[in-house]
Design a protein around this motif. Structure first.
Motif, PDB file in Angstrom:
ATOM      1  N   LYS A  69      38.123 -40.937  52.943  1.00 42.53           N
ATOM      2  CA  LYS A  69      36.956 -40.638  52.760  1.00 42.53           C
ATOM      3  C   LYS A  69      36.766 -39.187  51.736  1.00 42.53           C
ATOM      4  O   LYS A  69      37.857 -38.591  51.958  1.00 42.53           O
ATOM      5  CB  LYS A  69      35.915 -40.443  53.594  1.00 42.53           C
ATOM      6  CG  LYS A  69      35.946 -41.823  54.736  1.00 42.53           C
ATOM      7  CD  LYS A  69      35.133 -41.596  55.896  1.00 42.53           C
ATOM      8  CE  LYS A  69      35.014 -42.820  56.847  1.00 42.53           C
ATOM      9  NZ  LYS A  69      34.555 -42.414  57.994  1.00 42.53           N
ATOM     10  N   SER A  89      38.977 -43.116  38.167  1.00 43.15           N
ATOM     11  CA  SER A  89      38.687 -43.219  39.547  1.00 43.15           C
ATOM     12  C   SER A  89      39.654 -44.277  40.210  1.00 43.15           C
ATOM     13  O   SER A  89      39.343 -44.577  41.561  1.00 43.15           O
ATOM     14  CB  SER A  89      37.262 -44.008  39.785  1.00 43.15           C
ATOM     15  OG  SER A  89      37.303 -45.029  39.055  1.00 43.15           O
ATOM     16  N   ASN A 102      21.983 -40.655  42.340  1.00 46.08           N
ATOM     17  CA  ASN A 102      22.971 -41.118  43.298  1.00 46.08           C
ATOM     18  C   ASN A 102      23.971 -42.298  42.639  1.00 46.08           C
ATOM     19  O   ASN A 102      24.344 -42.997  43.611  1.00 46.08           O
ATOM     20  CB  ASN A 102      22.280 -41.839  44.388  1.00 46.08           C
ATOM     21  CG  ASN A 102      21.111 -40.906  45.461  1.00 46.08           C
ATOM     22  OD1 ASN A 102      21.547 -39.632  45.177  1.00 46.08           O
ATOM     23  ND2 ASN A 102      20.202 -41.335  45.934  1.00 46.08           N
ATOM     24  N   ASP A 103      24.233 -42.134  41.228  1.00 44.74           N
ATOM     25  CA  ASP A 103      25.052 -42.941  40.884  1.00 44.74           C
ATOM     26  C   ASP A 103      26.483 -42.448  40.684  1.00 44.74           C
ATOM     27  O   ASP A 103      26.408 -41.467  39.793  1.00 44.74           O
ATOM     28  CB  ASP A 103      24.585 -43.514  39.628  1.00 44.74           C
ATOM     29  CG  ASP A 103      25.344 -44.396  38.944  1.00 44.74           C
ATOM     30  OD1 ASP A 103      26.527 -45.001  39.154  1.00 44.74           O
ATOM     31  OD2 ASP A 103      24.858 -45.280  37.722  1.00 44.74           O
ATOM     32  N   PRO A 104      27.436 -42.573  41.438  1.00 45.52           N
ATOM     33  CA  PRO A 104      28.768 -41.866  41.352  1.00 45.52           C
ATOM     34  C   PRO A 104      29.647 -42.143  40.079  1.00 45.52           C
ATOM     35  O   PRO A 104      30.363 -41.485  39.491  1.00 45.52           O
ATOM     36  CB  PRO A 104      29.480 -42.580  42.656  1.00 45.52           C
ATOM     37  CG  PRO A 104      29.009 -43.614  42.856  1.00 45.52           C
ATOM     38  CD  PRO A 104      27.525 -43.534  42.523  1.00 45.52           C
ATOM     39  N   GLN A 105      29.159 -43.424  39.612  1.00 41.70           N
ATOM     40  CA  GLN A 105      29.836 -43.613  37.870  1.00 41.70           C
ATOM     41  C   GLN A 105      29.142 -42.517  37.088  1.00 41.70           C
ATOM     42  O   GLN A 105      29.979 -42.127  36.174  1.00 41.70           O
ATOM     43  CB  GLN A 105      29.638 -44.975  37.608  1.00 41.70           C
ATOM     44  CG  GLN A 105      30.426 -46.029  38.630  1.00 41.70           C
ATOM     45  CD  GLN A 105      31.812 -46.064  38.115  1.00 41.70           C
ATOM     46  OE1 GLN A 105      32.446 -45.352  37.280  1.00 41.70           O
ATOM     47  NE2 GLN A 105      32.568 -47.222  38.902  1.00 41.70           N
ATOM     48  N   GLU A 130      31.195 -44.929  49.270  1.00 34.94           N
ATOM     49  CA  GLU A 130      31.014 -46.369  49.384  1.00 34.94           C
ATOM     50  C   GLU A 130      31.370 -46.842  48.031  1.00 34.94           C
ATOM     51  O   GLU A 130      31.828 -48.164  48.025  1.00 34.94           O
ATOM     52  CB  GLU A 130      29.437 -46.312  49.464  1.00 34.94           C
ATOM     53  CG  GLU A 130      29.127 -45.885  50.869  1.00 34.94           C
ATOM     54  CD  GLU A 130      27.685 -46.018  51.209  1.00 34.94           C
ATOM     55  OE1 GLU A 130      26.816 -46.338  50.306  1.00 34.94           O
ATOM     56  OE2 GLU A 130      27.212 -45.502  52.194  1.00 34.94           O
ATOM     57  N   GLU A 131      31.134 -46.334  46.990  1.00 37.12           N
ATOM     58  CA  GLU A 131      31.455 -46.971  45.489  1.00 37.12           C
ATOM     59  C   GLU A 131      32.537 -46.508  44.959  1.00 37.12           C
ATOM     60  O   GLU A 131      32.924 -47.658  44.065  1.00 37.12           O
ATOM     61  CB  GLU A 131      30.112 -46.753  44.841  1.00 37.12           C
ATOM     62  CG  GLU A 131      28.814 -47.456  45.325  1.00 37.12           C
ATOM     63  CD  GLU A 131      27.692 -47.053  44.653  1.00 37.12           C
ATOM     64  OE1 GLU A 131      28.006 -47.167  43.219  1.00 37.12           O
ATOM     65  OE2 GLU A 131      26.608 -46.951  44.916  1.00 37.12           O
ATOM     66  N   LEU A 132      33.302 -45.552  45.014  1.00 41.01           N
ATOM     67  CA  LEU A 132      34.355 -45.071  44.586  1.00 41.01           C
ATOM     68  C   LEU A 132      35.282 -44.491  45.457  1.00 41.01           C
ATOM     69  O   LEU A 132      35.710 -43.591  45.531  1.00 41.01           O
ATOM     70  CB  LEU A 132      34.327 -44.133  43.507  1.00 41.01           C
ATOM     71  CG  LEU A 132      33.338 -44.287  42.176  1.00 41.01           C
ATOM     72  CD1 LEU A 132      33.183 -43.185  41.286  1.00 41.01           C
ATOM     73  CD2 LEU A 132      33.866 -45.395  41.379  1.00 41.01           C
ATOM     74  N   ARG A 155      30.520 -40.550  56.267  1.00 36.52           N
ATOM     75  CA  ARG A 155      30.853 -41.011  54.740  1.00 36.52           C
ATOM     76  C   ARG A 155      31.983 -39.751  54.256  1.00 36.52           C
ATOM     77  O   ARG A 155      32.566 -39.846  53.204  1.00 36.52           O
ATOM     78  CB  ARG A 155      29.687 -40.932  53.855  1.00 36.52           C
ATOM     79  CG  ARG A 155      28.727 -42.012  54.419  1.00 36.52           C
ATOM     80  CD  ARG A 155      29.181 -43.357  54.232  1.00 36.52           C
ATOM     81  NE  ARG A 155      28.248 -44.424  54.140  1.00 36.52           N
ATOM     82  CZ  ARG A 155      27.626 -45.035  55.568  1.00 36.52           C
ATOM     83  NH1 ARG A 155      27.958 -44.504  56.540  1.00 36.52           N
ATOM     84  NH2 ARG A 155      26.725 -45.809  55.324  1.00 36.52           N
ATOM     85  N   TRP A 169      27.883 -41.552  48.196  1.00 39.60           N
ATOM     86  CA  TRP A 169      28.259 -42.515  47.438  1.00 39.60           C
ATOM     87  C   TRP A 169      29.358 -42.782  46.913  1.00 39.60           C
ATOM     88  O   TRP A 169      29.542 -43.998  46.701  1.00 39.60           O
ATOM     89  CB  TRP A 169      26.781 -42.167  46.373  1.00 39.60           C
ATOM     90  CG  TRP A 169      25.723 -42.035  47.011  1.00 39.60           C
ATOM     91  CD1 TRP A 169      24.805 -41.093  46.748  1.00 39.60           C
ATOM     92  CD2 TRP A 169      24.859 -43.142  47.648  1.00 39.60           C
ATOM     93  NE1 TRP A 169      23.604 -41.025  47.438  1.00 39.60           N
ATOM     94  CE2 TRP A 169      23.504 -42.441  48.034  1.00 39.60           C
ATOM     95  CE3 TRP A 169      24.865 -44.317  47.877  1.00 39.60           C
ATOM     96  CZ2 TRP A 169      22.499 -42.772  48.601  1.00 39.60           C
ATOM     97  CZ3 TRP A 169      23.918 -44.995  48.793  1.00 39.60           C
ATOM     98  CH2 TRP A 169      22.651 -44.380  48.819  1.00 39.60           C
ATOM     99  N   PHE A 170      29.931 -41.922  46.822  1.00 42.81           N
ATOM    100  CA  PHE A 170      31.535 -41.729  46.187  1.00 42.81           C
ATOM    101  C   PHE A 170      32.420 -42.650  47.328  1.00 42.81           C
ATOM    102  O   PHE A 170      33.262 -43.322  47.185  1.00 42.81           O
ATOM    103  CB  PHE A 170      32.105 -40.331  46.144  1.00 42.81           C
ATOM    104  CG  PHE A 170      31.449 -39.811  44.670  1.00 42.81           C
ATOM    105  CD1 PHE A 170      32.384 -40.013  43.457  1.00 42.81           C
ATOM    106  CD2 PHE A 170      30.444 -39.333  44.647  1.00 42.81           C
ATOM    107  CE1 PHE A 170      31.831 -39.386  42.276  1.00 42.81           C
ATOM    108  CE2 PHE A 170      29.930 -38.657  43.504  1.00 42.81           C
ATOM    109  CZ  PHE A 170      30.872 -38.644  42.157  1.00 42.81           C
TER     110      PHE A 170
END
Length: 462
Positions: free
Chosen positions: A19, A83, A64-67, A109-111, A138, A106-107
């Motif tokens: 994490k 990533s 909240n969009d890590p990308q 969870e998604e990256l 997280r 969010w990173f």
């Protein structure tokens, strides 16, 4: 300078469920340098973004969009941040924009393959804000303190000595074998006396390693203290910086005893002084040593919040505040005896903070009993597995253990620790207390340069 926390960073980097990591610690303890140097070796490349220096970075985290956030960060950093785990993303001085911390969930969870480390010197202030929401579960934490003695020895170019300190075992403390440690003991004690004046702040250690001049190192200490005091202006809305400076000076003078607000300023009310103590503690300039009943683990149970001692961030800074140097010490005496032995209690507390796992918030405790005609105090108490371990600090080679005998008789404990300047030993003790009770226990006596080995020596063998 190699830091022992590099081992913990390597473990974090290798975890499948890695994490984002938040590195916590006081100003000038080497957080940024550690991440840069270790990260370059571990990942090959580090993309560093300083949120205090560049306000545009915070704007990259507007959603909240890590990308999308990552693409914006690449523009600000003028560097690619894949990533896939091949580059370390380092967010420094993150306390300047604490809202960014919440976005790290969010990173995670998604990256999850993107390694992220965030660091900040005054992070505890942000974490205490009511409006702040920590992404619990997280992110993971790691704590960094000033260099310990073993790190100092290594930095001085004496790695073989540092390695030997890490391998001394209880079997080496037998009466027929301890004499074999005399060469190690003499050299370690000599370096430890230097450590008392130089301390563990990386800038001071680096300067002393290059110059071998305590005079030049004292200039570094003055600069470090000035930098810490310059932060006081950031607390001005809460406590006047003059009061913070008064408390800082008083900590050095009151070290070793219960911290009394009245000794800071007899004309001042206790509440504003208490606020100053709290702010200095949040900034990790000072550390509380809380009074605990020390009946059982956890030691935090039953803590008396109104009774505490204070130690400083670093023994070298303490020596500077007290105006100590080798020239100021009586040639017939010992620097560990200076200022009523306060340096000894400071350095043991400072090194005990290194004995806990990297992810745990370091905490210090002591035991005190107020009873007419039977007052008693143990300098520190620590936890080993489910046991409470009382710890006495003696600045010289000898010293009475009346309070320790009393505690051991009352608790029926079987193991106690003493730190002093003598060769290590493990001996049985049978003593009568002043109340007539009997105390029987084993006393692990260690030289102060072995504080960091305590947890290892107390661990039960597998």
């Amino acid at each position: 300078m190699k830091r022992t926390r590099e081992i913990d960073l390597e473990r974090w980097a290798s975890r499948q469920d890695r994490k984002p990591l938040i590195l916590r610690g006081a100003r000038q303890v080497g957080k940024s340098h550690l991440v840069r140097t270790w990260g370059a070796r571990q990942f090959g490349r580090v993309v560093e973004l300083n949120l205090e220096r560049d306000p545009a970075i915070a704007a990259c985290f507007r959603d909240n969009d890590p990308q999308a956030i990552l693409k914006r960060l690449e523009i600000v950093a003028r560097a690619s941040v894949p990533s896939d785990g091949s580059v370390l993303l380092f967010l420094d001085e993150i306390q300047a924009e604490p809202a960014v911390l919440a976005k790290l969930r969010w990173f995670a969870e998604e990256l999850p393959r993107l390694p992220i480390i965030a660091a900040g010197s005054l992070l505890d202030f942000a974490l205490r804000e009511p409006a702040f929401s920590m992404p619990v579960g997280r992110v993971t934490f790691m704590h960094l303190e000033p260099l310990g003695f073993r790190e100092f020895v290594s930095a001085m170019g004496e790695q073989p000595l540092a390695d030997q300190l890490a391998t001394v075992g209880l079997e080496d403390l037998r009466s027929d074998r301890v004499a074999g440690l005399s060469t190690l003991h003499d050299r370690a004690l000599d370096l430890f006396r230097q450590y008392l004046l130089v301390g563990g702040m990386p800038a001071a250690v680096a300067n002393y390693r290059e110059s071998h001049s305590l005079l030049r190192t004292s200039e570094i200490h003055s600069d470090l203290l000035a930098a810490l005091r310059s932060d006081f202006a950031k607390y001005a809305a809460r406590v006047h910086h003059g009061r913070l400076n008064s408390v800082l000076s008083s900590v050095a003078q009151q070290l070793g005893g219960k911290f009394r607000y009245v000794q800071v300023d007899r004309s001042e009310r206790s509440q504003p002084i208490a606020q100053a103590v709290e702010l200095l503690s949040l900034a990790r300039v000072c550390h509380r040593v809380r009074a605990t009943p020390a009946v059982a683990v956890p030691l935090a149970a039953g803590v008396d919040e109104k009774r505490f001692k204070l130690i400083l961030l670093d023994v070298g800074l303490l020596s500077a505040l007290l105006g100590l140097s080798f020239k100021s010490i009586d040639p017939s005496g010992d620097i560990m005896l200076a200022h009523r032995g306060a340096l000894a209690e400071q350095v043991v507390g400072q090194l005990l903070r290194l004995c806990r796992p990297a992810h745990e918030e370091p905490a210090l405790y002591y035991w005190h009993r107020e009873s007419r005609g039977s007052e008693a105090e143990i300098d520190y108490v620590a936890a080993s597995e489910t046991r409470v371990i009382p710890i006495e600090v003696k600045a010289g080679v000898t010293g009475t253990l009346k309070s320790l005998h009393l505690y051991m008789a009352e608790r029926g404990a079987d193991m106690a620790v003493r730190f002093n300047a003598d060769l290590p030993s493990l001996v049985p003790v049978a003593a009568a207390t002043r109340t007539g009770a009997s105390a029987q226990y084993r006393l692990l006596s260690l030289p102060m340069y072995m504080v960091e080995e305590l947890t290892r020596l107390l661990e039960p063998r597998s």
